[in-house]
Design a protein around this motif. Sequence first.
Motif, mmCIF file in Angstrom:
data_model
loop_
_atom_site.group_PDB
_atom_site.id
_atom_site.type_symbol
_atom_site.label_atom_id
_atom_site.label_comp_id
_atom_site.label_asym_id
_atom_site.label_seq_id
_atom_site.Cartn_x
_atom_site.Cartn_y
_atom_site.Cartn_z
ATOM 1 N N TYR A 193 0.831 -1.194 0.000
ATOM 2 C CA TYR A 193 0.000 0.000 0.000
ATOM 3 C C TYR A 193 0.871 1.251 0.000
ATOM 4 O O TYR A 193 2.031 1.229 0.391
ATOM 5 C CB TYR A 193 -1.021 -0.006 1.141
ATOM 6 C CG TYR A 193 -0.468 0.035 2.533
ATOM 7 C CD1 TYR A 193 -0.436 1.223 3.254
ATOM 8 C CD2 TYR A 193 -0.005 -1.127 3.161
ATOM 9 C CE1 TYR A 193 0.059 1.265 4.543
ATOM 10 C CE2 TYR A 193 0.485 -1.096 4.451
ATOM 11 C CZ TYR A 193 0.513 0.105 5.139
ATOM 12 O OH TYR A 193 0.997 0.146 6.406
ATOM 13 N N VAL A 194 0.296 2.340 -0.464
ATOM 14 C CA VAL A 194 1.044 3.549 -0.786
ATOM 15 C C VAL A 194 1.822 4.100 0.403
ATOM 16 O O VAL A 194 2.993 4.444 0.268
ATOM 17 C CB VAL A 194 0.109 4.618 -1.386
ATOM 18 C CG1 VAL A 194 0.808 5.952 -1.516
ATOM 19 C CG2 VAL A 194 -0.379 4.154 -2.747
ATOM 20 N N ARG A 207 4.108 10.803 -0.252
ATOM 21 C CA ARG A 207 3.014 10.080 -0.909
ATOM 22 C C ARG A 207 2.568 10.765 -2.197
ATOM 23 O O ARG A 207 2.341 10.077 -3.196
ATOM 24 C CB ARG A 207 1.844 9.882 0.051
ATOM 25 C CG ARG A 207 2.134 8.790 1.061
ATOM 26 C CD ARG A 207 0.956 8.504 1.932
ATOM 27 N NE ARG A 207 0.594 9.711 2.667
ATOM 28 C CZ ARG A 207 -0.544 9.883 3.294
ATOM 29 N NH1 ARG A 207 -1.453 8.955 3.308
ATOM 30 N NH2 ARG A 207 -0.787 11.005 3.942
ATOM 31 N N PRO A 208 2.446 12.112 -2.233
ATOM 32 C CA PRO A 208 2.062 12.735 -3.512
ATOM 33 C C PRO A 208 3.047 12.443 -4.648
ATOM 34 O O PRO A 208 2.637 12.181 -5.778
ATOM 35 C CB PRO A 208 2.012 14.233 -3.183
ATOM 36 C CG PRO A 208 1.733 14.286 -1.716
ATOM 37 C CD PRO A 208 2.456 13.101 -1.144
ATOM 38 N N TYR A 237 2.539 8.818 -5.666
ATOM 39 C CA TYR A 237 1.331 8.694 -6.492
ATOM 40 C C TYR A 237 1.602 9.132 -7.929
ATOM 41 O O TYR A 237 1.119 8.512 -8.878
ATOM 42 C CB TYR A 237 0.180 9.519 -5.921
ATOM 43 C CG TYR A 237 -0.684 8.776 -4.944
ATOM 44 C CD1 TYR A 237 -1.434 7.672 -5.330
ATOM 45 C CD2 TYR A 237 -0.782 9.195 -3.622
ATOM 46 C CE1 TYR A 237 -2.236 6.989 -4.433
ATOM 47 C CE2 TYR A 237 -1.581 8.527 -2.708
ATOM 48 C CZ TYR A 237 -2.306 7.427 -3.128
ATOM 49 O OH TYR A 237 -3.105 6.759 -2.242
ATOM 50 N N LEU A 275 3.499 6.317 -9.544
ATOM 51 C CA LEU A 275 2.621 5.155 -9.720
ATOM 52 C C LEU A 275 1.616 5.385 -10.842
ATOM 53 O O LEU A 275 1.300 4.459 -11.594
ATOM 54 C CB LEU A 275 1.903 4.829 -8.409
ATOM 55 C CG LEU A 275 2.768 4.200 -7.330
ATOM 56 C CD1 LEU A 275 2.049 4.216 -5.984
ATOM 57 C CD2 LEU A 275 3.176 2.778 -7.703
ATOM 58 N N GLN A 276 1.131 6.602 -10.968
ATOM 59 C CA GLN A 276 0.200 6.923 -12.046
ATOM 60 C C GLN A 276 0.863 6.713 -13.409
ATOM 61 O O GLN A 276 0.259 6.133 -14.317
ATOM 62 C CB GLN A 276 -0.294 8.361 -11.914
ATOM 63 C CG GLN A 276 -1.258 8.772 -13.002
ATOM 64 C CD GLN A 276 -1.681 10.228 -12.881
ATOM 65 O OE1 GLN A 276 -1.205 10.970 -12.029
ATOM 66 N NE2 GLN A 276 -2.564 10.644 -13.756
ATOM 67 N N SER A 304 -3.701 -1.022 -9.588
ATOM 68 C CA SER A 304 -4.062 -0.590 -8.244
ATOM 69 C C SER A 304 -5.423 -1.131 -7.840
ATOM 70 O O SER A 304 -6.237 -1.505 -8.687
ATOM 71 C CB SER A 304 -4.081 0.938 -8.168
ATOM 72 O OG SER A 304 -5.092 1.457 -9.010
ATOM 73 N N SER A 355 -4.796 2.388 -0.686
ATOM 74 C CA SER A 355 -4.509 2.144 -2.102
ATOM 75 C C SER A 355 -3.371 1.139 -2.196
ATOM 76 O O SER A 355 -2.260 1.427 -1.765
ATOM 77 C CB SER A 355 -4.092 3.441 -2.802
ATOM 78 O OG SER A 355 -5.158 4.338 -2.857
ATOM 79 N N TYR A 411 -0.941 -1.366 -4.560
ATOM 80 C CA TYR A 411 -0.384 -1.493 -5.906
ATOM 81 C C TYR A 411 0.358 -2.807 -6.020
ATOM 82 O O TYR A 411 0.925 -3.313 -5.038
ATOM 83 C CB TYR A 411 0.574 -0.337 -6.224
ATOM 84 C CG TYR A 411 -0.159 0.927 -6.588
ATOM 85 C CD1 TYR A 411 -0.402 1.235 -7.916
ATOM 86 C CD2 TYR A 411 -0.643 1.776 -5.603
ATOM 87 C CE1 TYR A 411 -1.096 2.398 -8.256
ATOM 88 C CE2 TYR A 411 -1.334 2.932 -5.943
ATOM 89 C CZ TYR A 411 -1.553 3.231 -7.268
ATOM 90 O OH TYR A 411 -2.247 4.362 -7.608
#
Length: 106
Positions: free
Chosen positions: A33-34, A45-46, A49, A52-53, A63, A75, A77
Motif C-alpha cells: 500500500y502507498v 506520498r504525492p 502517487y 505510480l500513475q 491498483s 490504495s 499497488y
Amino acid sequence: MQDGDTLLGILQALANPHRLRIIAALHKQGRNYVSQMAREAGISRPLLYLHLQKLEEAGLVRSALELSSDGKALSYYELAPFTLTLTPETIAGAAASLSDTKPAKR
C-alpha cells in the motif's frame, strides 16, 4: 509485439530512477500500500502517487482500493504481468506503427 505508442509509453515510464525502484520493490515484496511504499522509498506520498500513475498508465502496475479493518481506505499497488523485449527488430516494428511518424526536429 507492442505497437510504437505503447512501447514509447513504457520506455518513458521506465526512464526515471524512482519508477525503476518502485518496480523493483514491488517485484521483491509483492503487493503493497502507498503509505508503506512511500516510507520505504523515502519519498512523499504525492510524489509516489505521481510515479505510480505513470507506471499504471503504461500498464506496468495496477491498483486496488481496499478498506482496512479499522475502516481506512488503502490504495494497494502490484506489478501487472509484463514482458519487455528490446531488439533492433522489435524497435523497428514499433517505430513503423507510431501514430506520429515524423521524426522530431532538433
